[in-house]
Design a protein around this motif. Structure first.
Motif, PDB file in Angstrom:
ATOM      1  N   LYS A   1      18.493  44.506  79.826  1.00 16.57           N
ATOM      2  CA  LYS A   1      19.297  43.512  79.133  1.00 16.57           C
ATOM      3  C   LYS A   1      20.098  42.692  80.136  1.00 16.57           C
ATOM      4  O   LYS A   1      20.568  43.197  81.148  1.00 16.57           O
ATOM      5  N   ALA A   2      20.222  41.391  79.801  1.00 19.38           N
ATOM      6  CA  ALA A   2      20.992  40.513  80.670  1.00 19.38           C
ATOM      7  C   ALA A   2      22.476  40.872  80.590  1.00 19.38           C
ATOM      8  O   ALA A   2      22.985  41.304  79.558  1.00 19.38           O
ATOM      9  N   ALA A   3      23.140  40.703  81.696  1.00 26.75           N
ATOM     10  CA  ALA A   3      24.567  41.009  81.742  1.00 26.75           C
ATOM     11  C   ALA A   3      25.318  40.049  80.827  1.00 26.75           C
ATOM     12  O   ALA A   3      25.008  38.856  80.760  1.00 26.75           O
ATOM     13  N   PRO A   4      26.283  40.537  80.044  1.00 27.29           N
ATOM     14  CA  PRO A   4      27.030  39.657  79.137  1.00 27.29           C
ATOM     15  C   PRO A   4      27.805  38.602  79.913  1.00 27.29           C
ATOM     16  O   PRO A   4      28.282  38.841  81.021  1.00 27.29           O
ATOM     17  N   LEU A   5      27.908  37.409  79.315  1.00 27.69           N
ATOM     18  CA  LEU A   5      28.642  36.325  79.952  1.00 27.69           C
ATOM     19  C   LEU A   5      30.135  36.626  79.935  1.00 27.69           C
ATOM     20  O   LEU A   5      30.640  37.291  79.037  1.00 27.69           O
ATOM     21  N   PRO A   6      30.873  36.144  80.928  1.00 26.36           N
ATOM     22  CA  PRO A   6      32.323  36.380  80.929  1.00 26.36           C
ATOM     23  C   PRO A   6      32.978  35.684  79.744  1.00 26.36           C
ATOM     24  O   PRO A   6      32.531  34.627  79.299  1.00 26.36           O
ATOM     25  N   PRO A   7      34.045  36.245  79.202  1.00 28.42           N
ATOM     26  CA  PRO A   7      34.683  35.638  78.029  1.00 28.42           C
ATOM     27  C   PRO A   7      35.362  34.327  78.390  1.00 28.42           C
ATOM     28  O   PRO A   7      35.989  34.212  79.443  1.00 28.42           O
ATOM     29  N   PRO A   8      35.232  33.299  77.545  1.00 31.03           N
ATOM     30  CA  PRO A   8      35.965  32.050  77.784  1.00 31.03           C
ATOM     31  C   PRO A   8      37.457  32.263  77.520  1.00 31.03           C
ATOM     32  O   PRO A   8      37.861  33.218  76.853  1.00 31.03           O
ATOM     33  N   ARG A   9      38.266  31.350  78.030  1.00 24.98           N
ATOM     34  CA  ARG A   9      39.718  31.434  77.856  1.00 24.98           C
ATOM     35  C   ARG A   9      40.215  30.129  77.239  1.00 24.98           C
ATOM     36  O   ARG A   9      40.017  29.061  77.811  1.00 24.98           O
ATOM     37  N   PHE A  10      40.848  30.256  76.089  1.00 24.57           N
ATOM     38  CA  PHE A  10      41.389  29.077  75.409  1.00 24.57           C
ATOM     39  C   PHE A  10      42.407  29.546  74.372  1.00 24.57           C
ATOM     40  O   PHE A  10      42.495  30.743  74.036  1.00 24.57           O
ATOM     41  N   ALA A  11      43.168  28.581  73.856  1.00 23.35           N
ATOM     42  CA  ALA A  11      44.127  28.828  72.771  1.00 23.35           C
ATOM     43  C   ALA A  11      44.057  27.637  71.826  1.00 23.35           C
ATOM     44  O   ALA A  11      44.117  26.478  72.272  1.00 23.35           O
ATOM     45  N   LEU A  12      43.915  27.896  70.539  1.00 22.37           N
ATOM     46  CA  LEU A  12      43.779  26.859  69.523  1.00 22.37           C
ATOM     47  C   LEU A  12      44.799  27.102  68.412  1.00 22.37           C
ATOM     48  O   LEU A  12      45.103  28.248  68.075  1.00 22.37           O
ATOM     49  N   GLN A  13      45.287  26.003  67.836  1.00 18.14           N
ATOM     50  CA  GLN A  13      46.221  26.083  66.701  1.00 18.14           C
ATOM     51  C   GLN A  13      45.663  25.241  65.571  1.00 18.14           C
ATOM     52  O   GLN A  13      45.304  24.072  65.756  1.00 18.14           O
ATOM     53  N   LEU A  14      45.571  25.841  64.382  1.00 16.97           N
ATOM     54  CA  LEU A  14      45.109  25.133  63.195  1.00 16.97           C
ATOM     55  C   LEU A  14      46.334  24.621  62.429  1.00 16.97           C
ATOM     56  O   LEU A  14      47.243  25.400  62.115  1.00 16.97           O
ATOM     57  N   LEU A  15      46.362  23.301  62.138  1.00 17.90           N
ATOM     58  CA  LEU A  15      47.494  22.640  61.486  1.00 17.90           C
ATOM     59  C   LEU A  15      47.006  21.908  60.237  1.00 17.90           C
ATOM     60  O   LEU A  15      45.806  21.634  60.084  1.00 17.90           O
ATOM     61  N   ARG A  16      47.979  21.559  59.391  1.00 16.50           N
ATOM     62  CA  ARG A  16      47.668  20.767  58.187  1.00 16.50           C
ATOM     63  C   ARG A  16      48.620  19.581  58.132  1.00 16.50           C
ATOM     64  O   ARG A  16      49.839  19.750  58.236  1.00 16.50           O
ATOM     65  N   ALA A  17      48.057  18.365  58.000  1.00 16.85           N
ATOM     66  CA  ALA A  17      48.844  17.137  57.872  1.00 16.85           C
ATOM     67  C   ALA A  17      48.236  16.324  56.736  1.00 16.85           C
ATOM     68  O   ALA A  17      47.171  15.724  56.899  1.00 16.85           O
ATOM     69  N   GLY A  18      48.895  16.301  55.593  1.00 18.00           N
ATOM     70  CA  GLY A  18      48.369  15.583  54.430  1.00 18.00           C
ATOM     71  C   GLY A  18      47.050  16.179  53.969  1.00 18.00           C
ATOM     72  O   GLY A  18      46.919  17.389  53.767  1.00 18.00           O
ATOM     73  N   ARG A  19      46.010  15.297  53.837  1.00 14.64           N
ATOM     74  CA  ARG A  19      44.694  15.761  53.397  1.00 14.64           C
ATOM     75  C   ARG A  19      43.804  16.137  54.559  1.00 14.64           C
ATOM     76  O   ARG A  19      42.613  16.372  54.355  1.00 14.64           O
ATOM     77  N   CYS A  20      44.347  16.200  55.763  1.00 17.34           N
ATOM     78  CA  CYS A  20      43.543  16.518  56.951  1.00 17.34           C
ATOM     79  C   CYS A  20      43.999  17.838  57.559  1.00 17.34           C
ATOM     80  O   CYS A  20      45.180  18.183  57.517  1.00 17.34           O
ATOM     81  N   ALA A  21      43.056  18.547  58.137  1.00 18.16           N
ATOM     82  CA  ALA A  21      43.341  19.735  58.932  1.00 18.16           C
ATOM     83  C   ALA A  21      43.045  19.389  60.392  1.00 18.16           C
ATOM     84  O   ALA A  21      42.165  18.575  60.691  1.00 18.16           O
ATOM     85  N   LEU A  22      43.805  20.008  61.302  1.00 18.92           N
ATOM     86  CA  LEU A  22      43.661  19.722  62.722  1.00 18.92           C
ATOM     87  C   LEU A  22      43.524  21.036  63.484  1.00 18.92           C
ATOM     88  O   LEU A  22      44.374  21.913  63.360  1.00 18.92           O
ATOM     89  N   LEU A  23      42.456  21.180  64.229  1.00 23.55           N
ATOM     90  CA  LEU A  23      42.292  22.315  65.143  1.00 23.55           C
ATOM     91  C   LEU A  23      42.535  21.755  66.546  1.00 23.55           C
ATOM     92  O   LEU A  23      41.707  21.009  67.082  1.00 23.55           O
ATOM     93  N   VAL A  24      43.700  22.112  67.129  1.00 22.42           N
ATOM     94  CA  VAL A  24      44.179  21.462  68.346  1.00 22.42           C
ATOM     95  C   VAL A  24      44.222  22.478  69.485  1.00 22.42           C
ATOM     96  O   VAL A  24      44.695  23.611  69.306  1.00 22.42           O
ATOM     97  N   GLU A  25      43.742  22.055  70.653  1.00 24.28           N
ATOM     98  CA  GLU A  25      43.866  22.881  71.853  1.00 24.28           C
ATOM     99  C   GLU A  25      45.324  22.917  72.296  1.00 24.28           C
ATOM    100  O   GLU A  25      45.979  21.867  72.391  1.00 24.28           O
ATOM    101  N   LEU A  26      45.873  24.110  72.550  1.00 25.86           N
ATOM    102  CA  LEU A  26      47.233  24.255  73.051  1.00 25.86           C
ATOM    103  C   LEU A  26      47.202  24.175  74.576  1.00 25.86           C
ATOM    104  O   LEU A  26      46.665  25.073  75.234  1.00 25.86           O
ATOM    105  N   PRO A  27      47.767  23.120  75.157  1.00 21.75           N
ATOM    106  CA  PRO A  27      47.686  22.971  76.617  1.00 21.75           C
ATOM    107  C   PRO A  27      48.313  24.129  77.374  1.00 21.75           C
ATOM    108  O   PRO A  27      47.796  24.541  78.423  1.00 21.75           O
ATOM    109  N   THR A  28      49.419  24.687  76.876  1.00 19.24           N
ATOM    110  CA  THR A  28      50.101  25.783  77.580  1.00 19.24           C
ATOM    111  C   THR A  28      49.707  27.147  77.062  1.00 19.24           C
ATOM    112  O   THR A  28      50.131  28.159  77.629  1.00 19.24           O
ATOM    113  N   GLY A  29      48.916  27.214  76.007  1.00 26.07           N
ATOM    114  CA  GLY A  29      48.563  28.494  75.411  1.00 26.07           C
ATOM    115  C   GLY A  29      49.595  29.015  74.434  1.00 26.07           C
ATOM    116  O   GLY A  29      49.381  30.050  73.805  1.00 26.07           O
ATOM    117  N   GLU A  30      50.715  28.315  74.274  1.00 24.41           N
ATOM    118  CA  GLU A  30      51.790  28.725  73.364  1.00 24.41           C
ATOM    119  C   GLU A  30      51.911  27.714  72.233  1.00 24.41           C
ATOM    120  O   GLU A  30      51.485  26.558  72.367  1.00 24.41           O
TER     121      GLU A  30
END
Length: 266
Positions: free
Chosen positions: A101-130
């Motif tokens: 079996k092939a070696a598993p790929l290293p895990p990616p690193r990111f932080a995302l925040q899901l928000l709601r503004a009116g009739r839209c939802a926003l999945l936004v990358e958190l630049p600082t991770g917080e």
């Protein structure tokens, strides 16, 4: 079969003076006629027995001894060396070697925040991770974008931020595929709880990759992704701050897309 010269050489090596084949041999010299005549039995010489007076002796001739069958010498003819056969193919029931079996790929690193503004939802990358703070430059830029889009400029969070990898260490697979499945499940569950959603903003490359399996060439475009409402892809907030020229391109794309959520608010 061998020729006469080699045949006589073999017989001479075995000290065979004469011999008689069973069948006619090719390339053989004609047999001598005297060898084909049967042998005459030899009469044994018996010394005469003393004769007693008045006794008549009758001599009964003994039967001639039967000639012993002449054993024919066996001649071994050299045979060509046997051809080495290739190894037989593996039988159907043989077990094929399993590729490692092939070696598993290293895990990616990111932080995302899901928000709601009116009739839209926003999945936004958190630049600082917080989570966003009220005076963060990225959050202030996001509020400007929402005002330009005609949406509420104070979005509310939907759940806690998604930080990847989930766990540190251990043998759990946390590669790109596992991260994609987790983010898609999280977003779908939150949007189902919220109900009516006119559009989903994906802000930043990690949001595109792990929520919709898209890349940077999808920026400033509206797309249809299975299992999600209409998607609008935006560059990350840090990218927009570092490259102000990209804001003009984003504004032109927004003018074509904003009709979707403005008409939904009416």
């Amino acid at each position: 079969m061998i020729d006469e010269a080699r045949r006589r050489a073999y017989l001479g090596a075995m000290q065979v003076v004469s011999w008689l084949p069973r069948v006619a041999l090719p390339f053989a010299a004609p047999s001598r006629p005297e060898l084909l005549e049967p042998l005459e039995p030899l009469e044994p010489q018996v010394p005469p027995a003393p004769v007693r007076p008045g006794v008549e002796l009758k001599i009964v001739p003994e039967a001639p001894p039967r000639p012993r069958p002449v054993e024919r010498a066996k001649i071994e003819i050299p045979r060509p060396a046997a051809r080495v056969e290739a190894p037989a193919a593996a039988s159907e029931g043989a077990v094929e070697p399993v590729a490692p079996k092939a070696a598993p790929l290293p895990p990616p690193r990111f932080a995302l925040q899901l928000l709601r503004a009116g009739r839209c939802a926003l999945l936004v990358e958190l630049p600082t991770g917080e989570p966003f703070q009220s005076r963060d430059p990225g959050y202030l830029l996001l509020r400007d974008l929402l005002r330009a889009a005609g949406l509420a400029d104070s979005p509310r969070p939907l759940g806690e931020p998604v930080r990847w990898p989930l766990l540190r260490g251990g043998n759990l697979d946390q590669g790109p595929q596992a991260a994609r499945e987790y983010v898609q499940t999280f977003v779908a569950a939150r949007l189902e709880e919220e109900g009516d959603c006119a559009c989903l903003w994906l802000v930043g490359l990690p949001a595109l990759r792990f929520a919709a399996a898209l890349e940077a060439d999808a920026f400033n475009r509206e797309l249809q992704v299975e299992g999600l409402p209409p998607v609008w892809a935006l560059p990350g907030l840090e990218t927009l701050m570092e490259e102000p020229a990209r804001k003009a391109e984003l504004w032109r794309a927004m003018r074509q897309v904003r009709v979707r959520w403005i008409s939904a608010n009416e």
